[in-house]
Design an enzyme around this catalytic site. Structure first.
Site: not given
Ligand code: 13P
Length: 251
Positions: A10, A96, A98, A166, A172, A212, A233-234
């Site tokens: 999330w 991750h 990020e 990933e 995203g 995605s 993610g999203g």
């Molecule tokens: P999205 O599904 O929003 O692209 O994000 C993937 C993600 O970073 C899951 O950890």
């Protein structure tokens, strides 16, 4: 046969109250329909306890988004693996992109965090992935390989680890790696794990894809021989979409 695993990351979304609502919606949307697939949700630290109460007694697992490599001490803003364990988490996401991109995490700090999480009896979702520039310059294989090698340095038992591939350019952005592009890297990871840990450990290892993933592309990705589920993610912020992705992994 490896059991598929789908986890909703999330990220920095939802207040405590909103997280409780989403957790309840996820449970309702999943129903009893996900046998054969392991499922987890990863709310913000702040909502772990309250979202955890909502999913208590269900098969949905509570997952944290990061942990520090010490048990306690002067690390303002950090949360330890020991605290996550006490809060009811069964797993933690580590490394991750990020965290690597915005918070200075390196393969070395990722390695320390993985070791600490394992020592606190948490399962680990260990993330790796190349940037667009790295893919375009043809170094995807060597980047992934050094992330995996350095992230797992000194770890002899990987049975509590899931690797999440990933690609940073697919997170995203709405751009998903094609199932063939993802499978190529998943196979590379499994081959590397065979080299490092032997065939049995490599065949048992689950490798999730993230970037995605949506209800419309999940089934095709999950049908690939080396893709063992998804880190979402999203789409995990919408209970119906998340449940549809879980369903795609449950066949
Ligand atoms: P999205 O599904 O929003 O692209 O994000 C993937 C993600 O970073 C899951 O950890």
């Amino acid at each position: 046969m490896r059991r598929k695993i789908v986890v909703g990351n999330w990220k920095m979304n939802n207040t405590i109250a909103e997280s409780e609502t989403l957790a309840a919606e996820v449970l309702a949307a999943l129903g009893d329909n996900f046998s054969g697939c392991e499922v987890g949700i990863a709310p913000t630290f702040l909502a772990l306890e309250s979202a955890g109460r909502i999913i208590e007694g269900s098969e949905v697992q509570l997952v944290a988004q990061n942990c520090h490599y010490e048990n306690d001490g002067a690390y303002t803003g950090e949360v330890s693996a020991r605290m996550l364990n006490a809060a009811g988490c069964s797993s933690v996401i580590i490394g991750h992109s990020e965290r690597r991109q915005y918070f200075g995490e390196t393969n070395a700090t990722v390695n320390l965090r993985i070791k600490k999480a394992l020592s606190e009896a948490l399962n680990v979702i260990f993330c790796v992935g190349e940037t667009l520039a790295e893919r375009e310059s043809g170094v995807t294989g060597s980047i992934i390989s050094s992330q995996v090698r350095e992230g797992l340095e000194g770890i002899s038992d990987i049975s509590a680890i899931v690797i999440a591939y990933e690609p940073v350019w697919a997170i995203g952005t709405g751009k998903t790696a094609s199932s063939a592009q993802a499978e190529e890297v998943h196979l590379l990871i499994r081959t590397l794990i065979t080299e490092l840990y032997g065939d049995a450990a490599a065949q048992a290892l689950r490798i999730q894809y993230g970037g995605s993933v949506k209800p419309s592309n999940a089934a095709e990705l999950f049908a690939m021989p080396n893709i063992d589920g998804g880190l979402i993610g999203g789409a995990s912020l919408n209970a119906a979409d998340f449940a549809a992705i879980v369903k795609a992994a449950s066949h």
